[in-house]
Design an enzyme around this catalytic site. Structure first.
Site, mmCIF file in Angstrom:
data_model
loop_
_atom_site.group_PDB
_atom_site.id
_atom_site.type_symbol
_atom_site.label_atom_id
_atom_site.label_comp_id
_atom_site.label_asym_id
_atom_site.label_seq_id
_atom_site.Cartn_x
_atom_site.Cartn_y
_atom_site.Cartn_z
ATOM 1 N N ILE A 1 0.871 -1.094 0.069
ATOM 2 C CA ILE A 1 0.116 0.037 0.015
ATOM 3 C C ILE A 1 0.923 1.180 -0.153
ATOM 4 C CG2 ILE A 1 -1.954 1.063 1.189
ATOM 5 C CD1 ILE A 1 -2.669 -1.554 0.382
ATOM 6 N N LEU B 1 2.511 4.630 1.450
ATOM 7 C CA LEU B 1 2.505 5.560 2.438
ATOM 8 C C LEU B 1 1.092 6.090 2.524
ATOM 9 C CD1 LEU B 1 5.857 7.550 2.209
ATOM 10 C CD2 LEU B 1 5.229 5.844 3.980
ATOM 11 N N ASN C 1 6.130 3.318 13.503
ATOM 12 C CA ASN C 1 6.151 2.011 12.678
ATOM 13 C C ASN C 1 7.453 2.238 12.130
ATOM 14 O OD1 ASN C 1 6.145 0.584 10.232
ATOM 15 N ND2 ASN C 1 4.284 1.616 9.300
ATOM 16 N N CYS D 1 9.788 1.512 7.719
ATOM 17 C CA CYS D 1 9.708 2.443 6.620
ATOM 18 C C CYS D 1 11.175 2.622 5.971
ATOM 19 C CB CYS D 1 9.064 3.969 7.028
ATOM 20 S SG CYS D 1 8.549 4.869 5.740
ATOM 21 N N ASN E 1 5.623 -6.623 12.439
ATOM 22 C CA ASN E 1 5.080 -5.993 11.156
ATOM 23 C C ASN E 1 5.083 -7.100 9.876
ATOM 24 O OD1 ASN E 1 4.189 -3.900 9.048
ATOM 25 N ND2 ASN E 1 4.982 -2.312 10.218
ATOM 26 N N GLY F 1 0.799 -11.017 14.338
ATOM 27 C CA GLY F 1 0.984 -11.754 13.192
ATOM 28 C C GLY F 1 -0.017 -12.979 13.049
HETATM 29 C C1 FMN Z 1 -2.886 -4.106 3.813
HETATM 30 C C2 FMN Z 1 -2.145 -3.828 4.959
HETATM 31 C C3 FMN Z 1 -1.586 -2.541 5.433
HETATM 32 C C4 FMN Z 1 -1.111 -2.479 6.640
HETATM 33 N N1 FMN Z 1 -0.527 -1.213 6.978
HETATM 34 C C5 FMN Z 1 0.214 -0.963 8.147
HETATM 35 C C6 FMN Z 1 0.460 0.433 8.349
HETATM 36 O O1 FMN Z 1 -0.174 1.384 7.910
HETATM 37 N N2 FMN Z 1 1.507 0.619 9.487
HETATM 38 C C7 FMN Z 1 1.599 -0.410 10.347
HETATM 39 O O2 FMN Z 1 2.462 -0.367 11.371
HETATM 40 N N3 FMN Z 1 1.397 -1.798 9.875
HETATM 41 C C8 FMN Z 1 0.677 -1.982 8.771
HETATM 42 N N4 FMN Z 1 0.221 -3.348 8.426
HETATM 43 C C9 FMN Z 1 0.866 -4.525 8.933
HETATM 44 C C10 FMN Z 1 -0.307 -4.904 10.069
HETATM 45 O O3 FMN Z 1 -0.396 -4.017 10.907
HETATM 46 C C11 FMN Z 1 0.449 -6.052 10.920
HETATM 47 O O4 FMN Z 1 1.646 -5.852 11.603
HETATM 48 C C12 FMN Z 1 0.669 -7.349 9.795
HETATM 49 O O5 FMN Z 1 -0.383 -7.345 9.130
HETATM 50 C C13 FMN Z 1 0.982 -8.590 10.553
HETATM 51 O O6 FMN Z 1 -0.316 -9.040 11.208
HETATM 52 P P1 FMN Z 1 -1.381 -9.757 10.659
HETATM 53 O O7 FMN Z 1 -0.533 -11.181 10.178
HETATM 54 O O8 FMN Z 1 -2.332 -10.090 11.601
HETATM 55 O O9 FMN Z 1 -1.951 -9.133 9.607
HETATM 56 C C14 FMN Z 1 -0.445 -3.424 7.295
HETATM 57 C C15 FMN Z 1 -0.841 -4.749 6.835
HETATM 58 C C16 FMN Z 1 -1.820 -4.960 5.706
HETATM 59 C C17 FMN Z 1 -2.279 -6.226 5.368
#
Ligand code: FMN
Ligand code: FAD
Ligand code: FES
Lengths: 272, 319
Positions: B82, B84, B137, B140, B202, B253
């Site tokens: 995605i 920023l 976060n 980046c 992340n 995660g």
């Molecule tokens: C589409 C998408 C967008 C994400 N955007 C962000 C974000 O803007 N900031 C962030 O810290 N993590 C972001 N993440 C990471 C999630 O917060 C999380 O750390 C990661 O997906 C692992 O957890 P999950 O397996 O439960 O999804 C994003 C994840 C996904 C799938």
């Protein structure tokens, strides 16, 4: 206030519509927000408790083909018309009557109403036709409605029999010439618009088809709604995964939230 | 579904947790980027029944994201790039925050391509009463270091956390990047520089190929892998961090059920975040709260905090 929770639904039937298309009939019990034509649902072919084990994992966006009352009077029945193109739709195809699925919806922005309501032209190709049926049904009760449908062969035209049951003018085009005019459905549009006063064009189908429709409508200065498809993860505007470009420097729109129906002039067609 | 499970569970005592200076109703938070700015989820989740949510990561100025395709599905997970895309700090404060129900706990997430940008954004956000905590976060790219993630280099991460710490008044969490050799080292750096807690992990850097096109499935090439596929990796990292630091850990995660959440708690997480599962079922967070409550009641767990880090040693060590 949780008004649109994800819902468990029961498969009532899952039958062939011919030409490789199928119709999944789902009964949803309890409250269900009224959908407007062009809206969609996110459908997981498993019960909610099975999400994390399902492969594929993500729900699939599917247009609401048709809605109906349930036999008991409470809840609603929705039909999803689909084609098997991959793993998600193959799972849908394998579902037996009585099995449970999960549905979130109705979602997104549907079609706008035709301005002065003199006449409307709907043009569909492939599974995109599924988004048009409810809209055609309702429009045909209010104004002159012409529907143009296209596919490779006559059999592959999704829901042709259902459209024939409505009081509207139906024209089809097939690429093999097995029914209607021989060629692309977009070839029918200029002459149709020549012959009738039309206040709105509505299109859903492959991108190349919609691009052509948008160009034809623009030349005649007729407002045109297109329903766009894109990969989706959430369907509710939080993953930002379904963004499409709005043209140079104008950023993006979310297909699930701002669409799937868009005024064709707002889209950056060169990047779509 | 979750609604029924939830009846009567508001503020159930056994689920309350103290986490990095926050008193959470329960340990279930929604992860950044998977819950919008909270408002979008109100039709599906009662924001006052979950522990809280981390809003989409913010930059100082509004930003557009990458071109499509931005997401793709893989076995038991998904890839995303995605980038920023967000409304920017000011719009978040003015337009989004006031609309969030009073009882909902909001954690703001911040990112930037330079340390100064993080610092300014954190300063602005920490002056807002409604922001209960800030999560930075660290996944980046740091422009000055040629695009390496802040969280991939201990020195850069240390500098970032140190500087942000001095400009942030309230609770500061650091979300670690999993794309490192030694996650424990990164956790220690955060602790040393004054972070109140860490969020682990992340998304994992990943790639999938469209065979027809012989090209990455994503416009951007690489993407972040999330979903059930990463759960065991995330558990391992939470456990390693738990051994390394004494600041609290928020486990993230692949969590999609109460059972998954409990695994993280046993490995040392005091709270957890639900990410990709929000896409599979927008009511996931509330359903997980219900599942945790059932677990506590069935297993006579007086306080879920008693389970934190209670993972038994492996069998070979015992015998
Ligand atoms: C589409 C998408 C967008 C994400 N955007 C962000 C974000 O803007 N900031 C962030 O810290 N993590 C972001 N993440 C990471 C999630 O917060 C999380 O750390 C990661 O997906 C692992 O957890 P999950 O397996 O439960 O999804 C994003 C994840 C996904 C799938
Ligand atoms: C708003 C909206 C409404 C939709 N309504 C319908 C509907 O009513 N009926 C219906 O059948 N489909 C509809 N679709 C398309 C449908 O969502 C996809 O076909 C479906 O997600 C494919 O899932 P899969 O797991 O079977 O395929 P995947 O395994 O995801 O993909 C398999 C192959 O199919 C291709 N593919 C994926 N999506 C499409 C597509 N849209 N068209 C053609 N090829 C595709 C992929 O590129 C890939 O090569 C709609 C899409 C959107 C966004
Ligand atoms: S599919 Fe998630 S934002 Fe549209």
């Amino acid at each position: 206030m949780t008004s649109r929770p994800s819902r468990t639904c029961t498969v009532l039937s899952n039958e062939s519509m011919g030409g490789g298309n199928f119709c999944l009939r789902l009964e949803i019990s309890g409250e269900w927000a009224r959908s407007s034509p062009g809206q969609f649902v996110m459908l997981s072919p498993v019960a909610p408790s099975q999400f994390c084990f399902s492969d594929p994992l993500l729900p699939r966006p599917m247009a609401i083909y048709r809605t109906d009352a349930t036999s008991s009077g409470s809840g609603i029945v929705i039909d999803v018309a689909y084609k098997v193109v991959g793993r998600g739709t193959a799972l849908m195809r394998a579902a037996l009557p009585g099995s449970l699925m999960t549905v979130v919806g109705p979602l997104g922005q549907g079609f706008t109403k035709p301005g002065d309501g003199i006449g409307a032209v709907l043009i569909g190709g492939g599974t995109g036709i599924a988004s048009l049926y409810e809209h055609a049904r309702i429009l045909s009760e209010h104004c002159r409605t012409v529907v143009l449908l296209g596919a490779n062969t006559a059999e592959m035209i999704l829901g042709r029999v259902d459209f024939e049951g409505l009081s509207l003018e139906l024209h089809v085009a097939t690429e093999d010439g097995s029914l209607g005019s021989h060629g692309l459905v977009t070839d029918l549009l200029p002459s149709t618009l020549e012959e009738m006063p039309c206040s709105h064009v509505y299109a859903c189908g492959p991108t190349s088809m919609m691009r052509e429709v948008a160009a034809i409508a623009a030349r005649r200065r007729i407002p045109c709604d297109v329903s766009i498809e894109n990969n989706m993860a959430c369907g509710i505007g939080v993953c930002l995964g379904c963004a499409i470009p709005l043209g140079e420097g104008k950023g993006f729109a979310l297909v699930c939230k701002d669409g799937p129906v868009f005024d064709c002039r707002t889209l950056g067609w060169e990047d779509c | 579904m979750g609604r029924l499970l939830m009846s009567g569970t508001v503020d159930a005592e056994c689920l309350m947790v103290d986490f990095a200076g926050l008193r959470l109703r329960n340990p279930v938070l929604a992860a950044s980027g998977t819950f919008g700015y909270g408002l979008e989820m109100q039709s599906y989740v009662d924001l006052e029944k979950i522990g809280g949510f981390v809003a989409k990561s913010l930059t100082l100025e509004p930003r557009y994201g990458n071109s499509p395709p931005r997401i793709a599905e893989v076995s038991s997970g998904m890839l995303n790039s995605i980038s920023l895309e967000n409304v920017g700090v000011e719009a978040f404060i003015r337009q989004k925050l006031p609309e969030v129900p009073q009882e909902a706990l909001v954690i703001a997430s911040v990112f930037g391509t330079e340390i100064a940008h993080y610092v300014e954004a954190c300063e602005r956000l920490s002056s807002e009463d409604r922001v209960a905590a800030i999560e930075i976060n660290a996944s980046c790219p740091h422009v000055k270091s040629g695009g390496i993630e802040f969280g991939q280099n201990a020195q850069i991460l240390g500098k970032l956390v140190g500087q942000v710490r001095s400009s942030t008044v309230g609770t500061l969490l650091v979300k670690l990047s999993p794309n490192v050799t030694d996650i424990a080292e990164m956790a220690r750096v955060c602790e040393a520089e004054g972070a109140d807690g860490i969020s682990v992990i992340n998304a994992l850097q990943a790639l999938d190929v469209d065979l027809k096109e012989r090209r990455s499935v994503l416009w951007n090439g690489l993407g972040g892998l999330s979903g059930p596929a990463i759960l065991p990796v995330a558990l391992r990292m939470v456990w390693q961090c738990f051994q390394a630091v004494s600041i609290p850990i928020c486990g993230i995660g692949g969590i999609s059920s109460a059972e998954d959440a409990l695994k993280f708690i046993l490995c040392g997480a005091q709270a957890i975040q639900v990410g990709t599962a929000n896409y599979l079922n927008p009511c996931s967070t509330e359903a997980i709260v219900g599942g945790l409550l059932d677990y506590c009641q069935e297993n006579r767990v007086g306080s879920i905090q008693d389970l934190v880090g209670c993972l038994q040693p492996p069998r070979w060590k015992v015998s």
